[in-house]
Design a protein around this motif. Structure first.
Motif, PDB file in Angstrom:
ATOM      1  N   GLN A 214       0.832  -1.212   0.000  1.00  0.00           N
ATOM      2  CA  GLN A 214       0.000   0.000   0.000  1.00  0.00           C
ATOM      3  C   GLN A 214       0.863   1.256   0.000  1.00  0.00           C
ATOM      4  OE1 GLN A 214      -2.346  -0.858   3.500  1.00  0.00           O
ATOM      5  NE2 GLN A 214      -4.164  -1.266   2.289  1.00  0.00           N
ATOM      6  N   ASP A 215       1.919   1.251   0.811  1.00  0.00           N
ATOM      7  CA  ASP A 215       2.825   2.414   0.858  1.00  0.00           C
ATOM      8  C   ASP A 215       3.484   2.650  -0.498  1.00  0.00           C
ATOM      9  OD1 ASP A 215       2.207   2.809   3.501  1.00  0.00           O
ATOM     10  OD2 ASP A 215       4.008   1.828   4.285  1.00  0.00           O
ATOM     11  N   ILE A 217       2.317   1.763  -3.449  1.00  0.00           N
ATOM     12  CA  ILE A 217       1.300   2.256  -4.383  1.00  0.00           C
ATOM     13  C   ILE A 217       1.038   3.740  -4.151  1.00  0.00           C
ATOM     14  CG2 ILE A 217      -1.137   2.109  -5.034  1.00  0.00           C
ATOM     15  CD1 ILE A 217      -0.997  -0.889  -4.526  1.00  0.00           C
ATOM     16  N   GLU A 218       0.906   4.134  -2.899  1.00  0.00           N
ATOM     17  CA  GLU A 218       0.650   5.550  -2.575  1.00  0.00           C
ATOM     18  C   GLU A 218       1.781   6.437  -3.082  1.00  0.00           C
ATOM     19  OE1 GLU A 218       0.049   5.691   1.600  1.00  0.00           O
ATOM     20  OE2 GLU A 218      -1.932   4.735   1.533  1.00  0.00           O
ATOM     21  N   LYS A 237      -5.252  -0.037  -4.996  1.00  0.00           N
ATOM     22  CA  LYS A 237      -5.107   0.369  -3.597  1.00  0.00           C
ATOM     23  C   LYS A 237      -6.425   0.175  -2.853  1.00  0.00           C
ATOM     24  CE  LYS A 237      -4.396   4.445  -0.712  1.00  0.00           C
ATOM     25  NZ  LYS A 237      -4.293   5.920  -0.707  1.00  0.00           N
ATOM     26  N   GLU A 238      -7.526   0.585  -3.476  1.00  0.00           N
ATOM     27  CA  GLU A 238      -8.837   0.392  -2.856  1.00  0.00           C
ATOM     28  C   GLU A 238      -9.135  -1.087  -2.653  1.00  0.00           C
ATOM     29  OE1 GLU A 238     -11.821   2.316  -5.172  1.00  0.00           O
ATOM     30  OE2 GLU A 238     -10.833   4.288  -5.126  1.00  0.00           O
TER      31      GLU A 238
END
Length: 278
Positions: A214-215, A217-218, A237-238
């Protein structure tokens, strides 16, 4: 183009001309047309930039091989494996030459750990491939076959790194497919044992968690301009936070990002994650 990507692409050009040691941060910033402050917002040092470049190339290499191993039909798999490897060598030969030439100066503990980590991932992909292709008939020599395949890779890569010759990748891949099949069918005396493999193994550099993905991707979402790849990252991510999409939709989103040079590693990590949880 984002500054970090610009710095990496321009630095490769300078390193190819001058080498790692002779190239300064000032030369890199001048070549990029940016300030030193802008450089240090992206990288803490030239050494961190070099490590980032190695990460970038190795992540693309491993993710491409992993995709081929998992998505190519058996009858074409070995050919596509070798062809992709040497196509990559041909494409990135300048950077590989620099790395080999200056390894005595640049190989610190951190870099060695990184290279071991990627080597482990590559071994896993090759082992998965040979077990899928040859099954129980190579059970006793499976690790030797992995080492032989890596030996072919290393030896024939010298043709790309040290000789300026026109090379037929199609013929080279066909030749190595034949050699590999002969070894798989005829070799009977194993040297690499299960015990030796356990000794050679080291803990992976970093456990890949959902939070880490997630990190990553962000970070990419912030860096990237509006595009189908960025939209796909937002949806992926969602999906990690609250799964709602079918596997087919997830696979489609992964295909959207798979060939983007700065998203390949995320696609690789997500493919492996969903393979484990679904």
């Amino acid at each position: 183009m984002i500054k970090k990507q610009l710095i990496m692409e321009k630095a490769i050009e300078l390193f190819a001309k001058q080498g790692f040691e002779a190239t300064t941060v000032q030369q890199i910033t001048d070549y990029c047309g940016i300030s030193k402050g802008a450089f240090y917002l992206s990288f803490k040092s030239k050494e961190e930039l070099i490590l980032a470049l190695i990460d970038h190339f190795m992540m693309q290499f491993i993710s491409d091989i992993d995709y081929i191993v998992k998505n190519t039909a058996d009858e074409a798999l070995l050919f596509e494996f070798y062809y992709s490897i040497y196509e990559s060598f041909q494409k990135h030969s300048d950077f590989a030459k620099i790395l080999m030439k200056e390894q005595a100066h640049s190989f610190n503990d951190q870099l060695i750990i990184k290279l071991h980590y990627y080597d482990r991932l590559f071994d896993t992909a090759i082992l998965s491939m040979v077990m899928r292709l040859y099954g129980e008939e190579i059970q006793r020599i499976k690790y030797d076959l992995v080492f032989c395949i890596k030996g072919f890779m290393n030896t024939y890569s010298h043709l790309f790194l040290f000789y300026n010759l026109p090379l037929d990748l199609n013929l080279l891949a066909q030749s190595l497919v034949e050699k590999t099949n002969l070894l798989a069918k005829e070799a009977t005396i194993p040297f690499i044992s299960d015990e030796m493999v356990q000794i050679l193994k080291e803990p992976l550099q970093q456990e890949v968690s959902v939070e880490l993905i997630q990190d990553m991707i962000e970070q990419k979402i912030v860096e990237m301009e509006e595009s189908i790849e960025k939209e796909s990252l937002l949806l992926l991510k969602e999906q990690l936070v609250q799964p709602t999409f079918s596997r087919a939709i997830v696979n489609g989103l992964l295909e959207n990002i798979r060939n983007h040079p700065h998203c390949k590693w995320i696609a690789y990590l997500l493919r492996n994650y969903y393979q484990q949880v679904l």
